[in-house]
Motif scaffolding. Structure first.
Motif, PDB file in Angstrom:
ATOM      1  N   VAL A 176      -9.465 -10.289 -12.250  1.00 14.27           N
ATOM      2  CA  VAL A 176     -10.145 -10.536 -10.974  1.00 14.27           C
ATOM      3  C   VAL A 176      -9.215 -10.116  -9.840  1.00 14.27           C
ATOM      4  CG1 VAL A 176     -11.628 -12.402 -11.812  1.00 14.27           C
ATOM      5  CG2 VAL A 176      -9.380 -12.938 -10.912  1.00 14.27           C
ATOM      6  N   SER A 226     -11.794 -11.281 -15.700  1.00 18.06           N
ATOM      7  CA  SER A 226     -13.109 -11.389 -15.067  1.00 18.06           C
ATOM      8  C   SER A 226     -14.043 -12.202 -15.973  1.00 18.06           C
ATOM      9  CB  SER A 226     -13.683  -9.988 -14.855  1.00 18.06           C
ATOM     10  OG  SER A 226     -15.065 -10.052 -14.625  1.00 18.06           O
ATOM     11  N   GLY A 235      -9.808 -16.246 -12.394  1.00 20.21           N
ATOM     12  CA  GLY A 235     -10.489 -15.766 -13.588  1.00 20.21           C
ATOM     13  C   GLY A 235     -10.016 -16.573 -14.781  1.00 20.21           C
TER      14      GLY A 235
END
Length: 180
Positions: A8, A56, A13
């Motif tokens: 991220v 992510s 994340g």
């Protein structure tokens, strides 16, 4: 350590080390004929600590969903071999009927409610979504596994118990994967 997913750029994340360790265990369980070490349910309920510069969540969750389907496919094949097709179908129907019995309760009373000072899932939203699941089980209305997995509800005081709703949605996904 290899980077399986993008990191991220802002915010938090999934903890990279936790994701990597979990995926390694999943690979070993899948490749190494040790199905009892991990199940499709373990993949569906996996959670990770949120950290800065983490993976992510969108990318990790998508990968976990693909893995879950692979594990479920293998579990289904194993069950068919050991139980036989008729017993396997019968068991899936029984589980679906238990779910349907719960979801066929009157609107507003399908799940346990939390106290009036506690936040729970908004009953009207859950009931509206549950109606779609009932139609899926009773008349074969279209409903995707991704839609059930990704169901989100606003919160309200005195709403439905989140853990109970989530457990039923997990059971719905299990049945959907079993009969896929």
């Amino acid at each position: 350590m290899s980077s399986h997913f993008p990191l991220v750029k802002r915010g938090k994340g999934y903890a990279v080390d936790e994701v990597e360790a979990f995926l390694e265990r999943a690979r070993e369980a899948y490749d190494g004929d040790q199905q009892s070490l991990m199940s499709s349910e373990d993949l569906r309920t996996a959670s990770f600590t949120m950290k800065r510069k983490g993976y992510s969540p969108v990318h990790v969750d998508a990968a976990l969903e693909r893995l879950e389907e692979a594990f479920a496919r293998r579990e289904r094949e194993t069950a068919l071999e050991t139980m036989g097709r008729e017993d396997w179908i019968s068991e899936a129907k029984q589980t679906a009927q238990v779910i349907l019995n719960r979801l066929s309760r009157p609107t507003g009373s399908r799940f346990r409610r939390v106290s009036l000072i506690t936040q729970g899932y908004k009953r009207a939203e859950v009931d509206q979504f549950v109606d779609k699941i009932v139609k899926y089980f009773t008349i074969g209305a279209p409903l995707s596994i991704d839609r059930v997995r990704g169901a989100t509800f606003q919160s309200e005081r005195g709403g439905y118990d989140e853990a109970q709703v989530d457990a039923v949605l997990d059971a719905v996904v299990t049945v959907m994967l079993a009969v896929r």
